[in-house]
Scaffold this motif. Structure first.
Motif, mmCIF file in Angstrom:
data_model
loop_
_atom_site.group_PDB
_atom_site.id
_atom_site.type_symbol
_atom_site.label_atom_id
_atom_site.label_comp_id
_atom_site.label_asym_id
_atom_site.label_seq_id
_atom_site.Cartn_x
_atom_site.Cartn_y
_atom_site.Cartn_z
ATOM 1 N N VAL A 148 0.759 -1.281 -0.001
ATOM 2 C CA VAL A 148 0.107 -0.022 -0.058
ATOM 3 C C VAL A 148 0.810 1.183 0.057
ATOM 4 O O VAL A 148 0.582 2.262 -0.709
ATOM 5 C CB VAL A 148 -1.076 0.041 1.233
ATOM 6 C CG1 VAL A 148 -1.531 1.308 1.360
ATOM 7 C CG2 VAL A 148 -2.044 -1.342 1.069
ATOM 8 N N VAL B 118 2.507 1.872 -3.519
ATOM 9 C CA VAL B 118 1.634 1.996 -4.778
ATOM 10 C C VAL B 118 1.039 3.421 -4.400
ATOM 11 O O VAL B 118 0.794 4.306 -5.239
ATOM 12 C CB VAL B 118 0.541 1.073 -4.634
ATOM 13 C CG1 VAL B 118 -0.738 1.804 -5.398
ATOM 14 C CG2 VAL B 118 0.747 -0.250 -5.087
ATOM 15 N N ARG C 55 -3.682 5.699 -0.547
ATOM 16 C CA ARG C 55 -3.654 4.674 0.305
ATOM 17 C C ARG C 55 -4.727 4.360 1.058
ATOM 18 O O ARG C 55 -4.999 3.206 1.351
ATOM 19 C CB ARG C 55 -2.647 5.531 1.409
ATOM 20 C CG ARG C 55 -2.368 4.581 2.753
ATOM 21 C CD ARG C 55 -1.585 5.309 3.499
ATOM 22 N NE ARG C 55 -0.931 4.316 4.654
ATOM 23 C CZ ARG C 55 -0.050 3.638 4.860
ATOM 24 N NH1 ARG C 55 0.868 3.687 3.802
ATOM 25 N NH2 ARG C 55 0.321 2.864 5.846
ATOM 26 N N PHE D 268 -6.442 1.953 -1.375
ATOM 27 C CA PHE D 268 -5.856 0.745 -1.425
ATOM 28 C C PHE D 268 -6.136 -0.099 0.218
ATOM 29 O O PHE D 268 -6.303 -1.473 -0.030
ATOM 30 C CB PHE D 268 -4.429 0.597 -1.606
ATOM 31 C CG PHE D 268 -4.332 0.441 -3.223
ATOM 32 C CD1 PHE D 268 -3.950 -0.927 -3.963
ATOM 33 C CD2 PHE D 268 -4.520 1.447 -4.054
ATOM 34 C CE1 PHE D 268 -3.558 -0.935 -5.099
ATOM 35 C CE2 PHE D 268 -4.464 1.471 -5.483
ATOM 36 C CZ PHE D 268 -4.188 0.192 -5.914
ATOM 37 N N ILE E 58 -7.997 -3.984 0.348
ATOM 38 C CA ILE E 58 -7.130 -4.944 0.882
ATOM 39 C C ILE E 58 -7.735 -5.633 2.089
ATOM 40 O O ILE E 58 -7.820 -6.916 2.266
ATOM 41 C CB ILE E 58 -5.767 -4.495 1.247
ATOM 42 C CG1 ILE E 58 -4.844 -4.326 0.073
ATOM 43 C CG2 ILE E 58 -5.070 -5.564 2.098
ATOM 44 C CD1 ILE E 58 -3.562 -4.015 0.294
#
Length: 183
Positions: free
Chosen positions: A71, A74, A175, A178, A182
Motif C-alpha cells: 500500500v 503504490v 493509500r 488501497f 485490501i
C-alpha cells in the motif's frame, strides 16, 4: 549516493530557496533523479513500512507487513505520477509551458516531507498528529514555484495551493483506497 539523498532532503526542508536554486543550476536529468534520489527513497519507504508493519503495528505479522508495504509503495508511486501528470496538464493555466520531465522533477523534490512521513509513521503509528507536518509541503512548493518553475507572481499563490494539495492528498487518497480494498 545516500549522503546526497540525505543532504538534498535536509536542504529542501531547512534551506528550501538555496536547495531549489542548486537544483536549477545543476539541471539534473530525470534518470539521474529517479535512480539516485526517488527510487532509493521508495526502497527506504518499503523497508520502513515492512519493518514497522512487522514489529511496531498493532496487528504485527508478516501478512500485515506485506500489505502495508504494498500500500505504501503504490501510494507513493501513484501519487508521484498522478501529481506530476496533473501539474503538467494544468501548467498553461499558471502561465507555464508543458514539460513532463520538469514536473516530475518538481514533484519528486517537493514531496520530500511526504516521503519522510511515510518513513517515520510505520514506527510511530499512534502519533497521527505527525501528519500535520505535511503542511510544510506548502512552503517547499512555494519556494520551488518561485525558484525552480518560475511561476509568475500573480499566479504563484494559486499554483502553490493547487500543487501542495495534490502532493499531500493524492498519496493519502490512494493509500485509503488501497487499504479499504485490501481489508
Amino acid at each position: 549516493m545516500w549522503r546526497d539523498i540525505f543532504v538534498t532532503i535536509i536542504q529542501l526542508i531547512v534551506a528550501s530557496p538555496i536547495a531549489w536554486k542548486e537544483i536549477t543550476k545543476e539541471e539534473r536529468s530525470l534518470n539521474s533523479v529517479t535512480g539516485r534520489f526517488f527510487h532509493p527513497l521508495i526502497g527506504i519507504i518499503a523497508l520502513a513500512a515492512f519493518v514497522g508493519g512487522l514489529w511496531f503495528a498493532r496487528e504485527g505479522g508478516l501478512p500485515g507487513a506485506l500489505k502495508n508495504t504494498i500500500v505504501s509503495i503504490v501510494a507513493v508511486y501513484g501519487g508521484f505520477y498522478i501529481v506530476s501528470y496533473t501539474l503538467n496538464e494544468m501548467a498553461p493555466r499558471f502561465g507555464l509551458v508543458k514539460n513532463p520531465i520538469i514536473y516530475q522533477l518538481f514533484t519528486g523534490y517537493a514531496s520530500v516531507v511526504i516521503y519522510l512521513l511515510y518513513i517515520i509513521i510505520p514506527f510511530l503509528s499512534d502519533f497521527f498528529i505527525l501528519w500535520l507536518l505535511a503542511l510544510y509541503t506548502f512552503y517547499i512548493v512555494q519556494t520551488g514555484a518561485m525558484y525552480y518553475l518560475k511561476v509568475p507572481a500573480g499566479k504563484r499563490l494559486n499554483f502553490t495551493i493547487f500543487a501542495s494539495a495534490l502532493i499531500i492528498l493524492t498519496p493519502s487518497l490512494i493509500r485509503g483506497l488501497f487499504t479499504f480494498m485490501i481489508k
